[in-house]
Motif scaffolding. Structure first.
Motif, mmCIF file in Angstrom:
data_model
loop_
_atom_site.group_PDB
_atom_site.id
_atom_site.type_symbol
_atom_site.label_atom_id
_atom_site.label_comp_id
_atom_site.label_asym_id
_atom_site.label_seq_id
_atom_site.Cartn_x
_atom_site.Cartn_y
_atom_site.Cartn_z
ATOM 1 N N ARG A 36 7.860 33.909 11.205
ATOM 2 C CA ARG A 36 8.682 35.082 10.895
ATOM 3 C C ARG A 36 8.167 36.257 11.719
ATOM 4 N N TYR A 37 9.005 36.736 12.634
ATOM 5 C CA TYR A 37 8.602 37.817 13.521
ATOM 6 C C TYR A 37 8.605 39.178 12.819
ATOM 7 N N ARG A 38 7.878 40.117 13.416
ATOM 8 C CA ARG A 38 7.922 41.512 12.947
ATOM 9 C C ARG A 38 9.169 42.233 13.455
ATOM 10 N N TYR A 39 9.591 41.886 14.658
ATOM 11 C CA TYR A 39 10.721 42.552 15.294
ATOM 12 C C TYR A 39 11.663 41.510 15.873
ATOM 13 N N ARG A 40 12.904 41.893 16.072
ATOM 14 C CA ARG A 40 13.857 40.993 16.716
ATOM 15 C C ARG A 40 13.606 40.900 18.213
ATOM 16 N N GLY A 41 13.057 41.977 18.795
ATOM 17 C CA GLY A 41 12.970 42.067 20.237
ATOM 18 C C GLY A 41 11.629 41.678 20.829
ATOM 19 N N TRP A 42 11.705 41.258 22.112
ATOM 20 C CA TRP A 42 10.502 41.026 22.910
ATOM 21 C C TRP A 42 9.832 42.355 23.206
ATOM 22 N N ASN A 43 10.653 43.306 23.617
ATOM 23 C CA ASN A 43 10.236 44.694 23.795
ATOM 24 C C ASN A 43 9.200 44.912 24.902
ATOM 25 N N GLY A 44 9.597 44.482 26.097
ATOM 26 C CA GLY A 44 8.828 44.778 27.294
ATOM 27 C C GLY A 44 7.384 44.323 27.231
ATOM 28 N N SER A 45 6.493 45.225 27.629
ATOM 29 C CA SER A 45 5.076 44.874 27.696
ATOM 30 C C SER A 45 4.457 44.628 26.328
ATOM 31 N N GLU A 46 5.149 45.037 25.255
ATOM 32 C CA GLU A 46 4.638 44.756 23.908
ATOM 33 C C GLU A 46 4.668 43.254 23.617
ATOM 34 N N ALA A 47 5.643 42.568 24.196
ATOM 35 C CA ALA A 47 5.763 41.103 24.017
ATOM 36 C C ALA A 47 5.562 40.711 22.549
ATOM 37 N N HIS A 48 6.317 41.367 21.672
ATOM 38 C CA HIS A 48 6.079 41.200 20.237
ATOM 39 C C HIS A 48 6.194 39.747 19.773
#
Length: 254
Positions: free
Chosen positions: A73-85
Motif C-alpha cells: 500500500r503506497y503513501r502516494y499515487r505518484g512516482w513524483n520525480g526524484s522522490e521516487a515514492h
C-alpha cells in the motif's frame, strides 16, 4: 489558533493473500500501478483486478512452498520525480518482510508504474528476483540520467510487455533490458504480440509465466523451457521472446 500539522503518511503491507503458510520461506510483494505525478492518496479500493488475480495465481503456484504474498500500500499515487515514492515504498516493504519473516528471499512483482518501482527497488538485499509487467518508464533524455540498472546485478529479472501498449512504451523496456543484460546475464524479456497495457488479451499466459518465473527464483525449481531459453539467449533474442498462446496449458500438462 495554529494550523495543525498534517499526519505523516506511511506505507503498508496488505494482509497475506489467501491462507498464509505456517512457515514462510519466500515472499512476493505485489506493486500496483500508479501515476507519474500525484500527491493524492491511493484509492481505497487499492490493487487492480489484475494485481489481485496475480496474487491468487502466485498463492496457488506456491502452495506447499511456504510462500507469503502481500500487496504494498503506497503513501502516494505518484512516482513524483526524484522522490521516487513508489520505489521507496517498495524498499520499505522489503524491510518490513525482513522484520516479520527474517532472512527469506523476496520477489518484487510490479505492474505499470509498479513495474518501474520493482526494477528500481530490486537492489534491496532481501530481493532475489524482479518481475515487471508492462513497466512504465520515462522517455530517455540526454539531459537526465538514464534509468539505473546496476541495482539488478545478482537478481533474476523478468520483463513482460505488450507490443501494442500505448500507455508505456514497450521499446523503452526493451532498451532498459538490453542495458541490464550487459551487467547481469539473468535478465529476460517477453513480448505479448498485439496486446495492450493491461495485457488482457493473454492474461492467463502472462500470469502463468510470472508464476513459473517466481517459483524458480524463490524456491529453486526448474523454470519452463521458454524462460530457460530466454535467460540463456543473447540479446536481442532473449529480450524479444514471444509469449506463446497457451503457455499456461503447456505448463499444466507437465
Amino acid at each position: 489558533m495554529g494550523q495543525q500539522a498534517s499526519p505523516v503518511r506511511t506505507a503498508g503491507l496488505g494482509k497475506v493473500v489467501g491462507p498464509g503458510p505456517d512457515s514462510v520461506c519466500g515472499v512476493v510483494l505485489l506493486l500496483p500501478g500508479g501515476e507519474e505525478v500525484s500527491a493524492r492518496r491511493p484509492s481505497v479500493v487499492g490493487a487492480t483486478a489484475f494485481v489481485r488475480s496475480l496474487g491468487r495465481r502466485f498463492v496457488r503456484t506456491g502452495k506447499g512452498e511456504g510462500l507469503a504474498v502481500h500487496t504494498v500500500r503506497y503513501r502516494y499515487r505518484g512516482w513524483n520525480g526524484s522522490e521516487a515514492h513508489l520505489a521507496a515504498d517498495a524498499e520499505w516493504a522489503a524491510d518490513e518482510v525482513v522484520r516479520r519473516y527474517g532472512d527469506v528471499p523476496v520477489c518484487l512483482v510490479g505492474v505499470g508504474m509498479g513495474g518501474r518501482a520493482a526494477l528500481r527497488a530490486g537492489g534491496h538485499e532481501a530481493v532475489n528476483s524482479v518481475v515487471a509487467l508492462a513497466p512504465w518508464l520515462p522517455e530517455e533524455d540526454v539531459a537526465a540520467p538514464a534509468e539505473p540498472v546496476k541495482q539488478l546485478v545478482g537478481r533474476r529479472v523478468l520483463i513482460v510487455h505488450g507490443t501494442n501498449d500505448e500507455r508505456s512504451d514497450p521499446e523503452l523496456s526493451f532498451r532498459l533490458a538490453a542495458r541490464a543484460k550487459k551487467v547481469n546475464r539473468e535478465v529476460c524479456r517477453f513480448e505479448v504480440h498485439s496486446d495492450g497495457h493491461r495485457l488482457g488479451g493473454h492474461r492467463d499466459e502472462v500470469e502463468c509465466l510470472a508464476a513459473d518465473f517466481m517459483r524458480g527464483a524463490l524456491f529453486g525449481h526448474p523454470v519452463s523451457r521458454p524462460v530457460e531459453d530466454a535467460l540463456a539467449a543473447p540479446p536481442p533474442i532473449g529480450l524479444r521472446m514471444p509469449l506463446a498462446v497457451g503457455f499456461g496449458k503447456s505448463l499444466r500438462r507437465r
